[in-house]
Scaffold this motif. Sequence first.
Motif, PDB file in Angstrom:
ATOM      1  N   ALA A  47       0.836  -1.205   0.000  1.00  0.00           N
ATOM      2  CA  ALA A  47       0.000   0.000   0.000  1.00  0.00           C
ATOM      3  C   ALA A  47       0.869   1.253   0.000  1.00  0.00           C
ATOM      4  CB  ALA A  47      -0.896   0.002   1.250  1.00  0.00           C
TER       5      ALA A  47
ATOM      6  N   LYS B  51       2.145   2.885  -6.580  1.00  0.00           N
ATOM      7  CA  LYS B  51       1.651   2.118  -7.736  1.00  0.00           C
ATOM      8  C   LYS B  51       0.605   2.882  -8.551  1.00  0.00           C
ATOM      9  CE  LYS B  51      -0.047  -1.320  -5.402  1.00  0.00           C
ATOM     10  NZ  LYS B  51       0.067  -0.949  -3.992  1.00  0.00           N
TER      11      LYS B  51
ATOM     12  N   THR C 248      -6.466  -3.148  -9.425  1.00  0.00           N
ATOM     13  CA  THR C 248      -7.228  -4.326  -8.963  1.00  0.00           C
ATOM     14  C   THR C 248      -7.632  -4.238  -7.494  1.00  0.00           C
ATOM     15  OG1 THR C 248      -5.181  -5.503  -8.465  1.00  0.00           O
ATOM     16  CG2 THR C 248      -6.143  -5.844 -10.658  1.00  0.00           C
ATOM     17  N   GLY C 249      -6.936  -3.399  -6.710  1.00  0.00           N
ATOM     18  CA  GLY C 249      -7.286  -3.239  -5.292  1.00  0.00           C
ATOM     19  C   GLY C 249      -8.735  -2.780  -5.144  1.00  0.00           C
TER      20      GLY C 249
ATOM     21  N   TYR D 130     -11.153  -5.687  -4.666  1.00  0.00           N
ATOM     22  CA  TYR D 130     -11.157  -6.264  -3.312  1.00  0.00           C
ATOM     23  C   TYR D 130     -11.867  -5.310  -2.350  1.00  0.00           C
ATOM     24  CZ  TYR D 130      -8.124  -9.824  -5.136  1.00  0.00           C
ATOM     25  OH  TYR D 130      -7.647 -10.875  -5.869  1.00  0.00           O
TER      26      TYR D 130
ATOM     27  N   ARG E  78     -12.597   4.003  -0.024  1.00  0.00           N
ATOM     28  CA  ARG E  78     -11.426   4.493   0.724  1.00  0.00           C
ATOM     29  C   ARG E  78     -11.722   4.648   2.208  1.00  0.00           C
ATOM     30  NH1 ARG E  78      -7.414   3.336  -2.458  1.00  0.00           N
ATOM     31  NH2 ARG E  78      -8.397   3.190  -4.466  1.00  0.00           N
TER      32      ARG E  78
ATOM     33  N   VAL F 276     -10.320  -5.099   4.505  1.00  0.00           N
ATOM     34  CA  VAL F 276     -10.044  -5.582   3.140  1.00  0.00           C
ATOM     35  C   VAL F 276      -8.969  -6.682   3.109  1.00  0.00           C
ATOM     36  CG1 VAL F 276      -8.434  -3.705   2.540  1.00  0.00           C
ATOM     37  CG2 VAL F 276      -9.695  -4.855   0.740  1.00  0.00           C
ATOM     38  N   SER F 277      -8.014  -6.639   4.022  1.00  0.00           N
ATOM     39  CA  SER F 277      -6.977  -7.680   3.998  1.00  0.00           C
ATOM     40  C   SER F 277      -7.557  -9.037   4.368  1.00  0.00           C
ATOM     41  CB  SER F 277      -5.823  -7.331   4.942  1.00  0.00           C
ATOM     42  OG  SER F 277      -4.999  -6.381   4.337  1.00  0.00           O
TER      43      SER F 277
ATOM     44  N   ARG G   4     -10.321 -14.505  -4.179  1.00  0.00           N
ATOM     45  CA  ARG G   4      -9.179 -14.233  -5.069  1.00  0.00           C
ATOM     46  C   ARG G   4      -9.398 -14.866  -6.438  1.00  0.00           C
ATOM     47  NH1 ARG G   4      -5.713 -11.370  -2.574  1.00  0.00           N
ATOM     48  NH2 ARG G   4      -4.668 -11.167  -4.561  1.00  0.00           N
TER      49      ARG G   4
ATOM     50  N   ARG H  60      -1.202  -6.642  -6.073  1.00  0.00           N
ATOM     51  CA  ARG H  60      -0.252  -7.299  -5.176  1.00  0.00           C
ATOM     52  C   ARG H  60       0.320  -8.570  -5.809  1.00  0.00           C
ATOM     53  NH1 ARG H  60      -2.062  -3.455  -3.036  1.00  0.00           N
ATOM     54  NH2 ARG H  60      -2.251  -2.920  -0.832  1.00  0.00           N
ATOM     55  N   ASP H  61      -0.495  -9.204  -6.669  1.00  0.00           N
ATOM     56  CA  ASP H  61      -0.148 -10.530  -7.200  1.00  0.00           C
ATOM     57  C   ASP H  61      -0.279 -10.562  -8.710  1.00  0.00           C
ATOM     58  OD1 ASP H  61      -2.858 -10.107  -7.308  1.00  0.00           O
ATOM     59  OD2 ASP H  61      -3.384 -12.199  -6.924  1.00  0.00           O
ATOM     60  N   ILE H  62      -0.198  -9.413  -9.355  1.00  0.00           N
ATOM     61  CA  ILE H  62      -0.473  -9.391 -10.798  1.00  0.00           C
ATOM     62  C   ILE H  62       0.676 -10.073 -11.562  1.00  0.00           C
ATOM     63  CG2 ILE H  62      -1.232  -7.967 -12.748  1.00  0.00           C
ATOM     64  CD1 ILE H  62      -3.071  -7.897 -10.245  1.00  0.00           C
TER      65      ILE H  62
ATOM     66  N   ARG I 231      -1.452  -4.517   7.848  1.00  0.00           N
ATOM     67  CA  ARG I 231      -1.971  -4.894   6.521  1.00  0.00           C
ATOM     68  C   ARG I 231      -0.862  -5.552   5.683  1.00  0.00           C
ATOM     69  NH1 ARG I 231      -4.792  -2.158   2.103  1.00  0.00           N
ATOM     70  NH2 ARG I 231      -4.156  -0.060   2.632  1.00  0.00           N
TER      71      ARG I 231
ATOM     72  N   ASP J 204      -1.111  -9.245   4.109  1.00  0.00           N
ATOM     73  CA  ASP J 204      -0.990  -9.396   2.648  1.00  0.00           C
ATOM     74  C   ASP J 204       0.199 -10.276   2.263  1.00  0.00           C
ATOM     75  OD1 ASP J 204      -3.170  -7.711   2.358  1.00  0.00           O
ATOM     76  OD2 ASP J 204      -2.000  -5.950   1.767  1.00  0.00           O
TER      77      ASP J 204
ATOM     78  N   ARG K 102      -0.329 -14.326   3.720  1.00  0.00           N
ATOM     79  CA  ARG K 102      -1.508 -15.156   3.423  1.00  0.00           C
ATOM     80  C   ARG K 102      -1.081 -16.354   2.561  1.00  0.00           C
ATOM     81  NH1 ARG K 102      -3.708 -10.364  -0.132  1.00  0.00           N
ATOM     82  NH2 ARG K 102      -2.582 -10.782  -2.030  1.00  0.00           N
TER      83      ARG K 102
END
Length: 225
Positions: free
Chosen positions: A14, A18, A36-37, A40, A96, A104-105, A114, A135-137, A185, A189, A192
């Motif tokens: 975060a 980005k 993408t956030g 979520y 926000r 959200v996490s 996911r 985060r995982d793109i 967070r 993240d 996980r």
Amino acid sequence: MTIPPSIITLDGPAASGKSTIGRKLADELGYLFFDTGIMYRAVTWIALQHDMDLHDEEAITQMAQTAQIDIRPASKNDGRFCDVLLGDKDVTWDMRSSEVEASVSLVSAYAGVRKALSDKQRQIGLRGKVVMVGRDIGTVVLPEADLKIYLDASAEERAKRRYDEIIARGEKADYDEILKKMIERDHIDSTRAVAPLRPADDAVIINTDIPSAEQVFEQVLALCK
Ligand code: DC
């Protein structure tokens, strides 16, 4: 002229820069910017609105599979990157809220959530000419991306950026509290079980602590050319 990479991924924790860098890069290249956030956050927001039990993974997964989250170009000049619509309701700023931030996490750690969201993200990303942020793109959603970038910065610097953002919106903020939540967070993240936050093996890692956003952007643009 060299052709820029078509699928560009931008991952990182975060407030690592980005969205700022990704949006600018997409504008420069004439590509779609996809954060993408937001997806979520939207699923988390719907769960909170409907008083769902946030620990009921199955119910939240089912909702994520059917949620109609629409992301469109910004219709207002109020600091938003895009419009987030649920049905015809504009929920851009609700995404926000501190309630969403706090949960959200947890929601984004669910494997079913996911899978539902990353399938949609992948479909969009594979069309190309896209800067996809998350985060995982680079690791999971689009491992075949042409260019993968991972932005990083210390938790202190990132908390300061969040603090400044909130103050600039005319709201109250507590730096120590923001830092504490940021660290929590990051921990959820990156630890996980499914798609944890980490750089892809072939990602270019850029630390954004010291350089200005402009300098980071120049560095990223150079990678594209
Ligand atoms: O980038 P952001 O702060 O808007 O992301 C909100 C949350 O969503 C964050 O805690 C991690 C999660 N997220 C994720 O797990 N995978 C993504 N691709 C994007 C966000």
